[in-house]
Design a protein around this motif. Structure first.
Motif, PDB file in Angstrom:
ATOM      1  N   LYS A   1      37.123 -15.634  24.480  1.00 29.41           N
ATOM      2  CA  LYS A   1      36.099 -15.311  24.658  1.00 29.41           C
ATOM      3  C   LYS A   1      34.990 -15.074  24.425  1.00 29.41           C
ATOM      4  O   LYS A   1      33.488 -15.519  24.380  1.00 29.41           O
ATOM      5  CB  LYS A   1      36.190 -13.346  23.986  1.00 29.41           C
ATOM      6  N   ALA A   2      35.879 -15.837  23.278  1.00 30.25           N
ATOM      7  CA  ALA A   2      34.488 -17.269  22.318  1.00 30.25           C
ATOM      8  C   ALA A   2      33.897 -18.286  23.554  1.00 30.25           C
ATOM      9  O   ALA A   2      32.591 -18.714  23.911  1.00 30.25           O
ATOM     10  CB  ALA A   2      34.880 -17.850  20.690  1.00 30.25           C
ATOM     11  N   LYS A   3      34.995 -19.075  24.037  1.00 27.11           N
ATOM     12  CA  LYS A   3      34.851 -20.036  24.451  1.00 27.11           C
ATOM     13  C   LYS A   3      34.108 -19.855  25.845  1.00 27.11           C
ATOM     14  O   LYS A   3      33.130 -20.483  26.694  1.00 27.11           O
ATOM     15  CB  LYS A   3      35.774 -20.677  25.498  1.00 27.11           C
ATOM     16  N   ALA A   4      33.824 -18.115  26.188  1.00 27.19           N
ATOM     17  CA  ALA A   4      32.991 -17.872  28.126  1.00 27.19           C
ATOM     18  C   ALA A   4      31.425 -17.785  27.023  1.00 27.19           C
ATOM     19  O   ALA A   4      30.460 -17.680  28.207  1.00 27.19           O
ATOM     20  CB  ALA A   4      33.411 -16.633  28.542  1.00 27.19           C
ATOM     21  N   LEU A   5      32.148 -17.295  25.700  1.00 29.28           N
ATOM     22  CA  LEU A   5      30.177 -16.858  25.575  1.00 29.28           C
ATOM     23  C   LEU A   5      29.497 -18.433  25.685  1.00 29.28           C
ATOM     24  O   LEU A   5      28.099 -19.029  24.773  1.00 29.28           O
ATOM     25  CB  LEU A   5      30.207 -15.649  23.845  1.00 29.28           C
ATOM     26  N   LEU A   6      30.419 -19.531  24.241  1.00 20.84           N
ATOM     27  CA  LEU A   6      29.577 -20.928  24.871  1.00 20.84           C
ATOM     28  C   LEU A   6      28.944 -21.469  25.449  1.00 20.84           C
ATOM     29  O   LEU A   6      27.959 -21.546  25.746  1.00 20.84           O
ATOM     30  CB  LEU A   6      30.859 -21.322  23.498  1.00 20.84           C
ATOM     31  N   GLU A   7      29.559 -21.538  26.227  1.00 13.64           N
ATOM     32  CA  GLU A   7      29.674 -22.190  28.151  1.00 13.64           C
ATOM     33  C   GLU A   7      28.497 -21.390  28.202  1.00 13.64           C
ATOM     34  O   GLU A   7      27.109 -21.455  28.466  1.00 13.64           O
ATOM     35  CB  GLU A   7      30.811 -21.285  28.479  1.00 13.64           C
TER      36      GLU A   7
END
Length: 323
Positions: free
Chosen positions: A207-213
């Protein structure tokens, strides 16, 4: 007679000298401890300029009146800002540290209030902030609500939530995260400075990875080049987000689950507690980067409710036949 703007400029200059000295001598904690001191001291200087106009920090009359000034300031923080004793002590320490440095550098002969100001007595109730241990349902509720209410909660709100929950890092570490530390594919920020200068990795998940992207894409479109992950815009320029701004965002998020005074540290404790429940104390302590599991068990693990304690004792008594 010196005007208020000149007094503020001179006070800022001497405090900047103090900060440079701290950076030289205490670099490992400069971006944590001394940044907090700086924020607290700035509040004091602004208050001083408002209620004691034209005061210089090192003038004879200021040094003479400091015990009285400090008492007035503590009363203001307590009555107007709602600060508790622990916060008042932290603010006093920030100011005291500056004057201790001034004594060492010969800018004043003695500390103006260290032995002349009554020390606040911290009781057990003052030490304990109300504890909340969020449930998995709470975490999911917040996540889903913010996904829908995008006008009330922006991408940095959502990213703060995921990073705090995933990494279990303290607010100082999250505040100082930089894109230059990011290993997006492997799912962590490297060389993250935690309490007392420990270097750790701040782990995050899908979830955090997608938001960082998504955040990287938005920043590129806006032409934002600031390296810090969490930022605020002041006077047309992007800067590192302050800890007070981060706390305010978490307070706002807490209202979703009816906890208006939700703190970032609650999220850290929640993650560590859940890890303890799922994987045991050793895993939880290691993830928290504690030197001892004793710290984890005493401060980060949710205690049993009175009903759970009673039922446990009841079952033990039944086993040995005394009930």
């Amino acid at each position: 007679m010196i005007d208020n703007n000149s007094a503020l400029r001179i006070n800022t200059m001497i405090y900047s000298e103090y900060l440079e000295s701290c950076k030289s001598n205490y670099f490992d904690t400069y971006n944590t401890t001394y940044r907090t001191y700086e924020a607290n001291f700035k509040l004091f200087v602004l208050w001083l300029g408002r209620f004691h106009k034209n005061r210089l920090l090192l003038s004879k009359d200021t040094l003479k009146d400091m015990p009285k000034i400090m008492e007035e300031y503590r009363n203001y923080c307590r009555e107007k800002l709602g600060n508790n004793k622990r916060t008042l002590m932290n603010k006093t320490t920030a100011i005291s540290s500056f004057y201790s440095w001034c004594v060492r550098r010969g800018k004043c002969k003695v500390h103006p209030f260290t032995d002349r100001l009554e020390k606040l007595k911290i009781t057990f109730s003052d030490r304990v902030r109300k504890n909340y241990f969020l449930t998995p349902e709470d975490i999911l509720t917040v996540r889903l609500y913010m996904q829908v209410e995008t006008k009330k909660y922006d991408i940095q709100d959502r990213l703060l939530w995921e990073i705090f929950i995933d990494s279990a890092c303290r607010i100082s570490a999250v505040q100082n995260l930089k894109f230059s530390q990011l290993n997006l594919n492997e799912g962590y920020f490297e060389n993250v400075k935690e309490k007392e200068g420990y270097i750790v990795n701040a782990i995050f998940f899908d979830k955090a990875k997608a938001l960082l992207e998504e955040w990287i894409k938005i920043r590129k479109e806006l032409g934002i080049t600031e390296d810090y992950v969490f930022i605020s815009k002041y006077n047309g320029t992007y800067h590192q987000m302050t800890q007070s701004a981060i706390r305010a965002r978490i307070h706002k998020i807490g209202k979703i689950i009816n906890i208006p005074h939700l703190y970032p540290h609650t999220l850290r404790k929640t993650t560590i507690n859940l890890l303890n429940n799922l994987g045991g104390l050793s895993l939880a302590s290691s993830y928290a980067n504690h030197l001892s599991s004793d710290v984890t068990s005493r401060h980060y693990i949710q205690g049993k409710s009175p009903t759970e304690v009673r039922n446990t004792v009841l079952n033990m008594k039944k086993k040995i036949g005394i009930i």
